[in-house]
Motif scaffolding. Structure first.
Motif, PDB file in Angstrom:
ATOM      1  N   PHE A 120       0.853  -1.578   0.214  1.00 49.41           N
ATOM      2  CA  PHE A 120       0.108  -0.272  -0.219  1.00 49.41           C
ATOM      3  C   PHE A 120       0.628   1.262   0.376  1.00 49.41           C
ATOM      4  CE2 PHE A 120      -2.268   3.438   2.430  1.00 49.41           C
ATOM      5  CZ  PHE A 120      -3.443   3.021   1.545  1.00 49.41           C
ATOM      6  N   GLN A 121       1.866   0.995   0.713  1.00 49.17           N
ATOM      7  CA  GLN A 121       3.147   2.314   0.842  1.00 49.17           C
ATOM      8  C   GLN A 121       3.739   2.229   0.174  1.00 49.17           C
ATOM      9  OE1 GLN A 121       3.218   4.881   3.458  1.00 49.17           O
ATOM     10  NE2 GLN A 121       1.734   3.383   4.799  1.00 49.17           N
ATOM     11  N   LEU A 177       1.273   4.294  -2.528  1.00 48.97           N
ATOM     12  CA  LEU A 177       1.119   5.893  -3.059  1.00 48.97           C
ATOM     13  C   LEU A 177       2.205   6.532  -2.905  1.00 48.97           C
ATOM     14  CD1 LEU A 177      -0.663   5.259   0.733  1.00 48.97           C
ATOM     15  CD2 LEU A 177      -1.570   5.828  -1.666  1.00 48.97           C
ATOM     16  N   LEU A 201       2.619   6.646  -6.547  1.00 50.48           N
ATOM     17  CA  LEU A 201       1.819   7.381  -7.427  1.00 50.48           C
ATOM     18  C   LEU A 201       2.687   8.284  -7.017  1.00 50.48           C
ATOM     19  CD1 LEU A 201      -1.600   5.769  -5.724  1.00 50.48           C
ATOM     20  CD2 LEU A 201      -0.596   6.932  -7.922  1.00 50.48           C
ATOM     21  N   ASN A 202       2.915   8.961  -5.784  1.00 48.11           N
ATOM     22  CA  ASN A 202       3.992  10.029  -5.797  1.00 48.11           C
ATOM     23  C   ASN A 202       4.843  10.575  -6.525  1.00 48.11           C
ATOM     24  OD1 ASN A 202       1.965  11.536  -3.127  1.00 48.11           O
ATOM     25  ND2 ASN A 202       3.364  10.105  -2.243  1.00 48.11           N
ATOM     26  N   ARG A 216       4.718   0.944  -8.914  1.00 54.45           N
ATOM     27  CA  ARG A 216       3.371   1.030  -9.066  1.00 54.45           C
ATOM     28  C   ARG A 216       2.686  -0.625  -9.606  1.00 54.45           C
ATOM     29  NH1 ARG A 216      -1.319   3.225 -11.146  1.00 54.45           N
ATOM     30  NH2 ARG A 216      -1.807   2.858  -9.327  1.00 54.45           N
TER      31      ARG A 216
END
Lengths: 150, 511
Positions: free
Chosen positions: B321-322, B325, B328-329, B352
């Motif tokens: 999950f992290q 993220l 995504l960032n 990702r």
């Protein structure tokens, strides 16, 4: 002309914001409630020294309160000259769309609620509601001094 | 009554030496008779009537007068002629009549005494010759006395002879009757005896009847004994047969009891085996219970491990999950960088994708772990149920063990009881055999008794009892205990019955 959206889910609905408005995507962390704010303002968080208000997007959209957990995501967005954290259920993807494919909102709401949408676009067969962030944030009503003090 | 015939020497008159001197005074004596005898006889018969012992011979005055006349005739006759055989016969008849009617000599002699007294008195006081005295009167009186004595002697001799003859006749009759009795003839009646022997006749007849009755009773009793013995014999035969059947039944019973005892022993052994098997089953079930508990513990371990794995998977999922993220960032940053960030955007995208795969894999594993958890849970439940089933089985096995134990115990008790029944049957068998022996003895005794009764009947059959009752009776003949036949006793009205005989009246002459 193409543009990029960050798509995410609130409930079962897919929403999207322009990627340029996105500052950071981070996991949920507990918020500090603040008084005298609308119900959809969950409180504030400290993001690397910067205090920003966290908005329950579902509540703001009139879809019911969110009970945030570890798997909820806070999307930090730059709206105007301010940054806000929006609680969403999950981030989907970075989608590249054709700007012409964006369709305007149906405009059926008498009180202008639907004006929170910039438009509607289909991504991979799924309806993505593109949020109009300026309108979304116009009533966030977070006192200026909070941000300053943070 | 026989008239004695005399020889010269035995003629009684000769013995008295009656000579012509005596006969010479007969007419004088005859006159004295005419003068004195009637009065003397009157006085005598008056005396006779006064005296009860003599009065009973006469029922009327006519009879007395008749007797008186006869006697007076005799006195007249005595001195009417010489004392020849005709006279002797007449005197003897008087004695015989006295003997027949039972008149004792005392009375007869007494009568003569009175007549003599009167006649002698008359001769001495009234006779012419008495006054002349002396020798002549003496001859008359002595002749009178001598003749009276001769007369008395003849009558008394006849009397005693008749008496003896009657006694001899009685003894003969009694002897004959006794002889018939001795011969076994109990129909022999004693009759035809003079009235004075009526008591003897009665006694004899009652003795005879008593003996006859007794013999009849003996005969009846012998019959009864015979019947009884034959019944006993028959019953003993029945008893013998039944005893044999009983013995056979007992033998069969004993055999059946042996079989039952063996079967019960087998049952006891089977029950003991069942008990052992149940014990093994119990041990196995206990072992099964232990295994089930271990399985449950193992399941718990699996559950714990699964939970730990799930936690780890959660961590991995969190990392994915992290990472997502972060990627995504990075993608956001790359988009901001415009064309310069395009390569970076590709890398971010790859990251990702990897994060997504990691998340997907973690999700799959989570699902699998969840399924596994559920299966383990179900397994735990099943094992728990197995444990419960085993517990129930244990309970049942315990019950079965108890039941088998009880079966074993009661089978053993039954076997012991059977043993007792067996020995009882053996005892009964022994007793039955003893009974059979006793029955045999009883049968023999009954046969002996029957034979003895037969013999007794044969013995009694030798007697003539006047009834056809001694014939060998059939065994089933009802005991007929008939009353003794009515005995015709001689009708004795009294001692005078014979004296009242008219012939006796005719023959009555005098005393």
């Amino acid at each position: 002309m193409t543009r990029q959206l960050i798509t995410f889910h609130v409930g079962s609905q897919c929403l999207g914001v322009d990627i340029m408005a996105t500052r950071e995507i981070r996991a949920w962390s507990p918020t500090t409630p603040i008084p005298q704010v609308p119900a959809f303002v969950r409180g504030i968080v400290n993001l690397r020294g910067m205090v920003l208000p966290v908005i329950d997007l579902s509540a703001r959209l009139g879809w019911g309160d969110t009970e945030p957990g570890a798997r909820h995501v806070i999307m930090v967005l730059q709206i105007g000259d301010r940054q806000y954290g929006l609680i969403v259920d999950a981030v989907n993807d970075i989608a590249t769309i054709d700007g012409a494919a964006v369709q305007p909102p149906p405009g059926i709401s008498g009180d202008g609620q639907d004006e929170l949408l910039e438009g509607i676009v289909s991504v991979d067969g799924e309806m993505v509601l593109i949020l109009d962030l300026e309108r979304l944030a116009h009533n966030f009503g977070v006192p200026e001094e909070v941000a300053i003090a943070a | 009554m026989p008239v004695t015939s005399f020889t010269e020497s035995s003629f009684p008159v000769n013995y008295f030496s009656l000579d012509e001197n005596n006969y010479a005074v007969f007419p004088e004596i005859a006159r004295a008779v005419e003068r004195a005898a009637p009065d003397a006889l009157d006085r005598f018969y008056a005396k006779v009537q006064e005296t009860p012992e003599t009065a009973r011979f006469f029922s009327s005055t006519a009879m007395i007068n008749h007797a008186k006349g006869k006697q007076l005739d005799h006195w007249r006759d005595m001195f009417s002629s010489r004392m020849d055989e005709r006279y002797v016969a007449k005197a003897e008849t008087i004695g015989n009549v006295h003997a027949r009617i039972g008149l004792e000599p005392t009375w007869y002699i007494g009568g003569y005494a009175l007549v003599l007294e009167a006649m002698i008195g008359r001769l001495l006081t009234e006779s012419l010759r008495a006054r002349l005295g002396g020798k002549q009167i003496a001859r008359v009186v002595s002749t009178l006395v001598k003749c009276a004595l001769v007369d008395m002697d003849i009558a008394l001799s006849a009397y005693f002879r008749a008496e003896e003859a009657a006694r001899v006749a009685v003894i003969d009759k009694v002897g004959q009757a006794m002889d018939r009795l001795a011969q076994g003839d109990f129909t022999a009646e004693l009759d035809g005896l003079p009235a004075s022997y009526a008591k003897l006749v009665d006694d004899f007849n009652s003795m005879r009847l008593r003996m006859r009755d007794t013999l009849m009773q003996v005969s009846d009793t012998a019959d009864s004994i015979n019947t009884g013995a034959s019944e006993i014999s028959q019953a003993t035969d029945d008893l013998s047969r039944r005893t044999e059947q009983q013995a056979a039944s007992l033998e069969e019973t004993a055999a059946a009891m042996d079989q039952i005892t063996q079967a019960v022993r087998d049952t006891a052994q089977g029950a003991a085996l069942v008990n052992n098997s149940v014990g093994d089953a119990q041990a196995d079930a206990n072992e099964g219970g232990r295994v089930v508990r271990e399985a449950i513990e193992a399941m718990d371990g699996i559950e714990k491990s699964a939970q730990e794995i799930a936690q780890i998977i959660g961590v991995i999922d969190g990392i994915a999950f992290q990472t997502n993220l972060l990627a995504l960032n990075a993608g956001v940053e790359a988009a901001r960088a415009g064309d310069a960030g395009k390569g970076f955007a590709v890398v971010a995208n790859e990251v990702r994708a990897l994060a997504q795969r990691s998340a997907d894999a973690a999700k799959d594993i989570k699902g699998l772990i969840g399924a596994s958890s559920k299966q383990v849970e179900s397994g735990v439940q099943l094992v728990g149920q197995t444990g419960q089933v085993l517990d129930r089985m244990l309970t049942k096995i315990s019950e079965i063990a108890g039941l088998a134990n009880r079966i074993s115990t009661s089978a053993e008790a039954q076997a012991a009881s059977m043993q007792q029944v067996n020995s009882a049957a053996a005892d009964m068998d022994k007793m039955t055999q003893q009974n059979a022996a006793m029955v045999e003895q009883s049968a023999a005794a009954a046969r002996n008794l029957e034979a003895e009764a037969d013999q007794l009947i044969t013995l009694v059959q030798h007697f003539r009892l006047g009834q056809q009752r001694i014939a060998r009776a059939a065994p089933a003949r009802p005991a007929q205990r008939s009353a003794p036949q009515p005995v015709s006793r001689p009708a004795v009205a009294g001692n005078l019955a014979l004296a009242m005989d008219p012939a006796a009246q005719d023959d009555w002459t005098d005393f």
